[in-house]
Design a protein around this motif. Sequence first.
Motif, mmCIF file in Angstrom:
data_model
loop_
_atom_site.group_PDB
_atom_site.id
_atom_site.type_symbol
_atom_site.label_atom_id
_atom_site.label_comp_id
_atom_site.label_asym_id
_atom_site.label_seq_id
_atom_site.Cartn_x
_atom_site.Cartn_y
_atom_site.Cartn_z
ATOM 1 N N PHE A 146 13.055 -10.486 20.625
ATOM 2 C CA PHE A 146 12.959 -9.127 21.165
ATOM 3 C C PHE A 146 12.202 -9.263 22.479
ATOM 4 C CE2 PHE A 146 13.133 -8.286 16.522
ATOM 5 C CZ PHE A 146 14.308 -7.550 16.496
ATOM 6 N N PHE A 159 9.340 -11.913 22.798
ATOM 7 C CA PHE A 159 8.797 -12.200 21.467
ATOM 8 C C PHE A 159 9.871 -12.764 20.541
ATOM 9 C CE2 PHE A 159 7.751 -10.875 17.136
ATOM 10 C CZ PHE A 159 6.507 -11.469 17.013
ATOM 11 N N ALA A 170 10.990 -13.166 16.969
ATOM 12 C CA ALA A 170 10.712 -12.624 15.632
ATOM 13 C C ALA A 170 11.197 -13.570 14.547
ATOM 14 C CB ALA A 170 11.365 -11.249 15.469
ATOM 15 N N GLY A 198 5.308 -8.901 9.196
ATOM 16 C CA GLY A 198 5.651 -9.416 10.518
ATOM 17 C C GLY A 198 6.223 -10.823 10.496
ATOM 18 N N ALA A 199 6.465 -11.368 9.289
ATOM 19 C CA ALA A 199 6.981 -12.736 9.199
ATOM 20 C C ALA A 199 8.418 -12.837 9.693
ATOM 21 C CB ALA A 199 6.896 -13.228 7.759
ATOM 22 N N GLY A 200 9.131 -11.702 9.681
ATOM 23 C CA GLY A 200 10.528 -11.712 10.126
ATOM 24 C C GLY A 200 11.531 -11.480 9.005
ATOM 25 N N LYS A 201 11.053 -10.989 7.856
ATOM 26 C CA LYS A 201 11.947 -10.772 6.712
ATOM 27 C C LYS A 201 12.998 -9.708 7.021
ATOM 28 C CE LYS A 201 8.490 -9.564 4.043
ATOM 29 N NZ LYS A 201 7.395 -9.656 5.039
ATOM 30 N N THR A 202 12.542 -8.557 7.522
ATOM 31 C CA THR A 202 13.457 -7.460 7.804
ATOM 32 C C THR A 202 14.465 -7.847 8.891
ATOM 33 O OG1 THR A 202 11.842 -5.823 7.105
ATOM 34 C CG2 THR A 202 13.561 -5.055 8.591
ATOM 35 N N THR A 203 13.981 -8.551 9.904
ATOM 36 C CA THR A 203 14.883 -8.999 10.973
ATOM 37 C C THR A 203 15.933 -9.952 10.421
ATOM 38 O OG1 THR A 203 13.002 -8.797 12.474
ATOM 39 C CG2 THR A 203 14.906 -10.001 13.283
ATOM 40 N N LEU A 238 18.232 -1.120 14.581
ATOM 41 C CA LEU A 238 16.902 -1.475 14.064
ATOM 42 C C LEU A 238 16.283 -0.329 13.280
ATOM 43 C CD1 LEU A 238 15.703 -3.007 17.416
ATOM 44 C CD2 LEU A 238 16.199 -4.304 15.367
HETATM 45 N N1 LIG Z 1 12.669 -3.846 17.806
HETATM 46 C C1 LIG Z 1 11.648 -4.700 17.913
HETATM 47 N N2 LIG Z 1 11.081 -4.937 19.110
HETATM 48 C C2 LIG Z 1 10.071 -5.817 19.233
HETATM 49 N N3 LIG Z 1 9.533 -6.499 18.211
HETATM 50 C C3 LIG Z 1 10.038 -6.305 16.986
HETATM 51 C C4 LIG Z 1 11.125 -5.389 16.774
HETATM 52 N N4 LIG Z 1 11.420 -5.411 15.442
HETATM 53 C C5 LIG Z 1 10.555 -6.278 14.884
HETATM 54 N N5 LIG Z 1 9.731 -6.810 15.796
HETATM 55 C C6 LIG Z 1 8.668 -7.810 15.552
HETATM 56 O O1 LIG Z 1 9.246 -8.902 14.897
HETATM 57 C C7 LIG Z 1 8.369 -9.393 13.901
HETATM 58 C C8 LIG Z 1 9.087 -9.448 12.589
HETATM 59 O O2 LIG Z 1 9.306 -8.148 12.121
HETATM 60 P P1 LIG Z 1 9.970 -7.875 10.704
HETATM 61 O O3 LIG Z 1 11.232 -8.650 10.617
HETATM 62 O O4 LIG Z 1 10.057 -6.407 10.530
HETATM 63 O O5 LIG Z 1 8.882 -8.514 9.730
HETATM 64 P P2 LIG Z 1 8.666 -8.301 8.160
HETATM 65 O O6 LIG Z 1 9.829 -7.552 7.610
HETATM 66 O O7 LIG Z 1 8.580 -9.699 7.614
HETATM 67 O O8 LIG Z 1 7.371 -7.575 7.986
HETATM 68 C C9 LIG Z 1 7.152 -8.479 13.916
HETATM 69 O O9 LIG Z 1 6.114 -9.108 14.623
HETATM 70 C C10 LIG Z 1 7.621 -7.246 14.629
HETATM 71 O O10 LIG Z 1 6.569 -6.672 15.338
#
Ligand SMILES: Nc1ncnc2c1ncn2[C@@H]1O[C@H](COP(=O)(O)OP(=O)(O)O)[C@@H](O)[C@H]1O
Lengths: 292, 229
Positions: A12, A15, A17, A38-43, B229
């Motif tokens: 992103f 950054f 992710a 913030g590990a990146g699970k959702t991403t 997202l």
């Molecule tokens: N749209 C975005 N823009 C910038 N950073 C993002 C965005 N979505 C997620 N992140 C960053 O990516 C990292 C992983 O997020 P996420 O996958 O939601 O983690 P988790 O689900 O493991 O808590 C986090 O540090 C978050 O801040």
Amino acid sequence: MIVEARSITKRFGKFTAVDNLSFTIKEGSITGLIGPNGAGKTTTMGMLTGLIKPSAGEVLVLGKKPEAANKDIGFLPQDAQLHPQRTALDHLTLYGKLKGYTKTEAKEEGKKLLQLFKLQDRKTGQLSHGQRKIVGIAQAILGTPRLIILDEPTAGLDPGMAHHLKQQLLQLRKKATLFISSHNLAELEQLCDEVIIMQEGKLIVQEKLKTFLQQQNSVAITLEQAAGSFVSILKTLKDATVASEANTLTITFSDKDKTPEVIAILVKNKARIRSVHQASLEDSVVKLVHKP
Amino acid sequence: MHTMRDFGILYGDEVKQAFKSKKIIVLLAVYLAVLFAGIKLGNLFEPFGSYLALPELPLAFYAVVLLSLILLPILIIVVSYDSIAGELATGSMKYLAYRTSRQTIFLAKYAALLTIISVPTLLFLVGGIFSADPIPWITVLSYALYLLVYAAAFLSLAFLFSVLFKKPQRTLYISLLALIILVILRFTSPYYLSLFWYAHLTPVYLGLTLFALGYGILGLILFWRTDIL
Ligand SMILES: Nc1ncnc2c1ncn2[C@@H]1O[C@H](COP(=O)(O)OP(=O)(O)O)[C@@H](O)[C@H]1O
Ligand SMILES: [Mg+2]
């Protein structure tokens, strides 16, 4: 392999992710996805469902791009509102039709799911947070897709419902593959046969749950008294590290398991032992990724 | 393929939801009322029609066309600004987008809104064929096509902005601003600066069609590449 992630990266802006992540999910397994906030699970889950496009690498679901496999995927997104003006059944009927059901069938299936989760058919805007989560879970398992991906399904559910959901997911394992992220590690320990642990976008563990726990070579001993004072007594042990929390001692062996020796020392020092067991998934994960 | 079936399902759902939306019902009602008033006024001025150097068509018919040309862009922006941006902002798009292709979602929403917006005008125009002073069907057809492509061009622009700006409020403000700029350019600039330059193309349909397709395809490509997202 129902899912193959090949060196996927998601940036992103500057950054990163998800960082060069590769893993597989076995068909018929229940795989847990673990990692701190913030590990990146959702991403990662977003990339598995085609909602997020990887910056590099590729994901294959059933050997195809996720977009091409979309009829075989059920997904509970982490933060996604439903249409507040539509009822729970409206949602399930629409999604059921997109799954391939006729309108009548879709309604029937929707009603079954409402009944299964004791949900009233009200506008989702009028449901509680937990009830809306259930609607989200219901649409994910609707029609039993071959791959069901759930992003923190039990966060926000009451304990009764969380338990009920766990039972339902165990039922589903005969027909579907489940990929579940959760911070409730006790629950994942009961559900999963595989675990994937991520930290700062990187894979740190992919292993059978059983193997992972054995590899940890840790034992948790719960006492009837506070455990703190026994830490220094156990310092004499070679090849072992000792930690305590409330009434529990966690001892990790870097070489051979020396549990009998530990117990002997504790008993000699008047510890009243309530239980001895392999360190839990939670103990192990905390030690692995949350260590100070 | 699932595509056609999914398109049908989503198209039907979008139209149904639109008719449940108070906002859309009120806007359509106001629009219809204005068209009605236009016809009445047109009829009132009919005796002076020969002074206006128009071809032999009733003024009421012109009123419908003219009012549609003025009102459709505003109506389109206000009806469509949250169609995609709203679902992106709340996250409800996720439930759709993992089930079916982006193209299907985009086109179904597009087609549904185009239907809802253009049907009232088209009905009025077709009504002209059966009026006391009947209008040749070929004339009606050409005006109907013209207004349809005109509406499509603005809808494409609105969808492009919706995908580009992703937040409904922002999309609304920027779309309205763009409309004002377009209108100012229309009356002040050399034609090649004005985004209304299609008016100088012959036939006029061609220019409008290019606009509708151009903005539409651009919006679709953007949507296809967007991370939900
Ligand atoms: N749209 C975005 N823009 C910038 N950073 C993002 C965005 N979505 C997620 N992140 C960053 O990516 C990292 C992983 O997020 P996420 O996958 O939601 O983690 P988790 O689900 O493991 O808590 C986090 O540090 C978050 O801040
Ligand atoms: Mg998350």
